[in-house]
Design an enzyme around this catalytic site. Structure first.
Site, short mmCIF file in Angstrom:
data_model
loop_
_atom_site.label_atom_id
_atom_site.label_comp_id
_atom_site.label_asym_id
_atom_site.label_seq_id
_atom_site.Cartn_x
_atom_site.Cartn_y
_atom_site.Cartn_z
N LYS A 67 0.53 -1.35 0.29
CA LYS A 67 0.39 0.26 0.32
C LYS A 67 0.84 1.20 -0.24
O LYS A 67 1.49 1.17 0.29
CB LYS A 67 -1.05 -0.35 1.27
N ARG A 89 -3.39 -10.67 5.10
CA ARG A 89 -3.91 -10.35 3.39
C ARG A 89 -3.04 -9.48 2.30
O ARG A 89 -2.09 -8.53 2.71
CB ARG A 89 -5.17 -9.64 2.66
N1 HH2 Z 1 -7.29 -4.05 0.49
C1 HH2 Z 1 -7.82 -4.27 -0.54
C2 HH2 Z 1 -8.58 -4.96 -1.59
N2 HH2 Z 1 -8.97 -5.43 -0.20
N3 HH2 Z 1 -10.04 -5.96 1.88
C3 HH2 Z 1 -9.73 -6.57 2.93
N4 HH2 Z 1 -10.17 -6.49 3.98
N5 HH2 Z 1 -8.82 -5.78 3.08
C4 HH2 Z 1 -7.77 -4.95 3.16
O1 HH2 Z 1 -7.45 -4.47 3.34
C5 HH2 Z 1 -8.32 -4.59 1.69
C6 HH2 Z 1 -8.92 -5.30 0.96
C7 HH2 Z 1 -7.00 -3.21 -2.03
O2 HH2 Z 1 -5.92 -4.02 -2.24
P1 HH2 Z 1 -5.99 -4.79 -3.76
O3 HH2 Z 1 -7.28 -5.27 -3.46
O4 HH2 Z 1 -4.20 -5.27 -3.88
O5 HH2 Z 1 -6.20 -3.41 -4.13
P2 HH2 Z 1 -7.54 -2.86 -5.53
O6 HH2 Z 1 -8.35 -3.04 -4.63
O7 HH2 Z 1 -6.81 -1.85 -6.48
O8 HH2 Z 1 -7.76 -4.11 -6.83
#
Ligand code: HH2
Length: 273
Positions: free
Chosen positions: A215, A251
């Site tokens: 992040k 995660r």
């Molecule tokens: N962060 C993201 C997405 N989903 N779910 C939970 N429970 N906690 C988190 O910190 C979280 C999440 C964002 O990360 P990522 O999936 O890599 O990115 P994007 O939403 O741009 O696909």
């Protein structure tokens, strides 16, 4: 069905599989076979669960239509054929319902059941595990000057209220985990304070999931005020800090590195306690 802590003991690594063209870290894979292969690799590297998502929630994102989200994630779930432990990262009841039918065991809802009024029922009826995450505002605008009087107590109060709501809707309490939602309507300092005082969220009595991986606040801590991502090394450090303060689930995009680091942290804890 075992409780969440029995099924995913501390520490458990959750591998991220983004079936998206626009995820913030640029890791999205859009072909189903590639995404399924990535999920299998993550489990082979030690992930206890893979979190499959078809909608980016990065700062500024607009969201995707139901049909498009289904078109992205259903082929991946079909390719996996229920053979891996899967969480579905969605706020939509129809996506969750299809995913549970195709073998998913957890629903990861970044809106903490505030979005789709039918989602709680789908989780309860499916006997699924559930992750409730804190977010201030919505992805499109959440990074526009977020403000709290005390970020940790406000996030704790929110999660406590959403936990009570989920239980009231019929989701078994022992299947629920809580997540401070790092980066979701938070400044760098808010994220650091949530990590540093994570015990206050662990004290709510449910397993805590932390998603610091790659992040932007990690890149900004390292001195780049415009960073849109953070390095793997800083994410691993954040996860170890969270582990020491009692977090259960992590995660992450980089499973191998986190599994190794958390094993080392666990070994230290085992002799020191
Ligand atoms: N962060 C993201 C997405 N989903 N779910 C939970 N429970 N906690 C988190 O910190 C979280 C999440 C964002 O990360 P990522 O999936 O890599 O990115 P994007 O939403 O741009 O696909």
């Amino acid at each position: 069905m075992p409780s969440l802590t029995e099924r995913f003991p501390r520490p458990s690594v959750v591998g991220i599989v983004n079936v998206t063209p626009d995820s913030f870290s640029g890791d999205g894979v859009v072909d189903p076979a590639g995404a399924a292969a990535q999920a299998r690799t993550m489990v082979a590297e030690g992930a206890g669960l893979v979190d499959i998502g078809g909608e980016s929630t990065r700062p500024g994102s607009e969201g995707v239509a139901l049909e498009e989200e289904l078109r992205r994630v259903v082929p991946v779930l079909e390719a996996l054929g229920g053979e891996l432990p899967v969480s579905i990262d969605t706020a939509k009841s129809e996506v969750a319902r299809r995913a549970l039918e195709l073998g998913a065991v957890m629903v990861n809802d970044v809106t903490a059941l505030r979005g789709d009024s039918e989602l709680a029922g789908v989780v309860a009826d499916g006997g699924a595990y559930l992750c409730l995450m804190h977010m201030l505002g919505e992805p499109r605008t959440m990074q526009d000057a977020p403000r709290y009087d005390d970020v940790v107590s406000e996030v704790a109060a929110f999660l406590e209220e959403r936990l009570a709501f989920a239980v009231d809707q019929g989701v078994a309490e022992d299947r629920i985990c809580l997540d401070p939602g790092l980066g979701f309507g938070k400044t760098v300092e808010h994220n650091l304070e949530l990590l540093g005082r994570l015990e206050e969220l662990v004290a709510l009595g449910r397993p805590v999931l932390v998603g610091a991986s790659r992040k932007r606040f990690l890149g900004r801590v390292l001195g780049d005020p415009e960073a849109l991502t953070g390095p793997v090394s800083a994410g691993v450090a954040a996860s170890v800090v969270a582990f020491e303060r009692g977090a259960t689930l992590f995660r992450v995009h980089d499973v191998r590195e986190h599994v190794q680091a958390l094993r080392a942290a666990e070994a230290v804890e085992a002799v020191a306690s």
